[in-house]
Design a protein around this motif. Structure first.
Motif, PDB file in Angstrom:
ATOM      1  N   VAL A  56      17.642   9.653   7.489  1.00 46.08           N
ATOM      2  CA  VAL A  56      17.682   8.329   8.106  1.00 46.08           C
ATOM      3  C   VAL A  56      19.110   8.028   8.524  1.00 46.08           C
ATOM      4  O   VAL A  56      20.050   8.282   7.762  1.00 46.08           O
ATOM      5  N   GLY A  57      19.267   7.486   9.711  1.00 44.31           N
ATOM      6  CA  GLY A  57      20.589   7.081  10.165  1.00 44.31           C
ATOM      7  C   GLY A  57      21.546   8.236  10.375  1.00 44.31           C
ATOM      8  O   GLY A  57      22.746   8.084  10.194  1.00 44.31           O
ATOM      9  N   GLY A  58      21.030   9.392  10.744  1.00 42.62           N
ATOM     10  CA  GLY A  58      21.883  10.531  11.026  1.00 42.62           C
ATOM     11  C   GLY A  58      22.379  11.291   9.810  1.00 42.62           C
ATOM     12  O   GLY A  58      23.221  12.175   9.934  1.00 42.62           O
ATOM     13  N   LYS A  59      21.887  10.943   8.617  1.00 45.35           N
ATOM     14  CA  LYS A  59      22.276  11.703   7.437  1.00 45.35           C
ATOM     15  C   LYS A  59      21.084  11.922   6.524  1.00 45.35           C
ATOM     16  O   LYS A  59      20.096  11.195   6.593  1.00 45.35           O
ATOM     17  N   VAL A  60      21.200  12.928   5.684  1.00 47.77           N
ATOM     18  CA  VAL A  60      20.121  13.265   4.750  1.00 47.77           C
ATOM     19  C   VAL A  60      20.495  12.713   3.382  1.00 47.77           C
ATOM     20  O   VAL A  60      21.608  12.907   2.901  1.00 47.77           O
ATOM     21  N   ARG A  61      19.562  12.005   2.780  1.00 48.40           N
ATOM     22  CA  ARG A  61      19.762  11.452   1.435  1.00 48.40           C
ATOM     23  C   ARG A  61      18.705  12.028   0.509  1.00 48.40           C
ATOM     24  O   ARG A  61      17.549  12.178   0.887  1.00 48.40           O
ATOM     25  N   VAL A  62      19.112  12.312  -0.706  1.00 47.24           N
ATOM     26  CA  VAL A  62      18.188  12.764  -1.743  1.00 47.24           C
ATOM     27  C   VAL A  62      18.309  11.762  -2.883  1.00 47.24           C
ATOM     28  O   VAL A  62      19.401  11.541  -3.407  1.00 47.24           O
ATOM     29  N   VAL A  63      17.186  11.130  -3.222  1.00 48.91           N
ATOM     30  CA  VAL A  63      17.187  10.102  -4.265  1.00 48.91           C
ATOM     31  C   VAL A  63      16.065  10.360  -5.262  1.00 48.91           C
ATOM     32  O   VAL A  63      15.029  10.926  -4.916  1.00 48.91           O
ATOM     33  N   ARG A  64      16.292   9.945  -6.501  1.00 50.78           N
ATOM     34  CA  ARG A  64      15.258  10.014  -7.540  1.00 50.78           C
ATOM     35  C   ARG A  64      14.746   8.595  -7.754  1.00 50.78           C
ATOM     36  O   ARG A  64      15.522   7.666  -7.964  1.00 50.78           O
ATOM     37  N   THR A  80      18.875  -0.558  -8.094  1.00 55.53           N
ATOM     38  CA  THR A  80      18.385  -0.165  -9.414  1.00 55.53           C
ATOM     39  C   THR A  80      17.063   0.605  -9.333  1.00 55.53           C
ATOM     40  O   THR A  80      16.600   1.133 -10.343  1.00 55.53           O
ATOM     41  N   LEU A  81      16.466   0.664  -8.146  1.00 56.55           N
ATOM     42  CA  LEU A  81      15.185   1.333  -7.974  1.00 56.55           C
ATOM     43  C   LEU A  81      15.315   2.847  -7.845  1.00 56.55           C
ATOM     44  O   LEU A  81      14.336   3.569  -7.985  1.00 56.55           O
ATOM     45  N   TYR A  82      16.518   3.336  -7.559  1.00 56.55           N
ATOM     46  CA  TYR A  82      16.709   4.763  -7.340  1.00 56.55           C
ATOM     47  C   TYR A  82      18.091   5.217  -7.795  1.00 56.55           C
ATOM     48  O   TYR A  82      18.995   4.415  -7.996  1.00 56.55           O
ATOM     49  N   ASP A  83      18.212   6.533  -7.940  1.00 57.31           N
ATOM     50  CA  ASP A  83      19.468   7.174  -8.280  1.00 57.31           C
ATOM     51  C   ASP A  83      19.777   8.168  -7.172  1.00 57.31           C
ATOM     52  O   ASP A  83      18.920   8.990  -6.828  1.00 57.31           O
ATOM     53  N   ILE A  84      20.977   8.110  -6.612  1.00 59.31           N
ATOM     54  CA  ILE A  84      21.347   9.012  -5.522  1.00 59.31           C
ATOM     55  C   ILE A  84      21.709  10.381  -6.109  1.00 59.31           C
ATOM     56  O   ILE A  84      22.590  10.485  -6.968  1.00 59.31           O
ATOM     57  N   ILE A  85      21.018  11.406  -5.637  1.00 59.08           N
ATOM     58  CA  ILE A  85      21.304  12.777  -6.065  1.00 59.08           C
ATOM     59  C   ILE A  85      22.283  13.415  -5.082  1.00 59.08           C
ATOM     60  O   ILE A  85      23.248  14.048  -5.479  1.00 59.08           O
ATOM     61  N   ALA A  86      22.025  13.247  -3.780  1.00 59.79           N
ATOM     62  CA  ALA A  86      22.915  13.765  -2.724  1.00 59.79           C
ATOM     63  C   ALA A  86      22.902  12.790  -1.573  1.00 59.79           C
ATOM     64  O   ALA A  86      21.875  12.223  -1.225  1.00 59.79           O
ATOM     65  N   ASP A  87      24.091  12.611  -0.991  1.00 60.81           N
ATOM     66  CA  ASP A  87      24.204  11.666   0.127  1.00 60.81           C
ATOM     67  C   ASP A  87      24.970  12.278   1.252  1.00 60.81           C
ATOM     68  O   ASP A  87      25.930  12.928   1.142  1.00 60.81           O
TER      69      ASP A  87
END
Length: 87
Positions: A56-64, A80-87
């Motif tokens: 989304v928005g030109g970048k890949v995000r990985v969230v738990r 608080t709904l998610y934890d960023i694994i990779a941004d």
């Protein structure tokens, strides 16, 4: 709160997509994966513990996914709904 939610609604409540329609469009374009599998429909369930990969928005995000939300709240609550694994 329930133990699962529609993935389009969750993306909107977590403020990872600006609108629910945007979330649905991102899903329809094949830019969302849940635990490695492509999400085919906006109505698919997401649960705490799932790992989402989204472009989304030109970048890949990985969230738990950590929690569900009943409605969209302020940014501090959404984070608080998610934890960023990779941004």
């Amino acid at each position: 709160m329930s133990e699962s939610a529609r993935i389009d609604k969750w993306l909107f409540c977590a403020r990872l997509c600006r609108t629910r329609e945007t979330a649905q469009a991102v899903i329809a374009a094949g830019k969302v994966r849940r635990s490695g599998a492509r999400v085919e429909k906006p109505g698919q369930a997401v649960r705490p513990g799932d790992v989402l990969t989204l472009a989304v928005g030109g970048k890949v995000r990985v969230v738990r996914v950590l929690a569900m939300a009943e409605k969209r709240g302020p940014v501090a609550e959404a984070q608080t709904l998610y934890d960023i694994i990779a941004d």
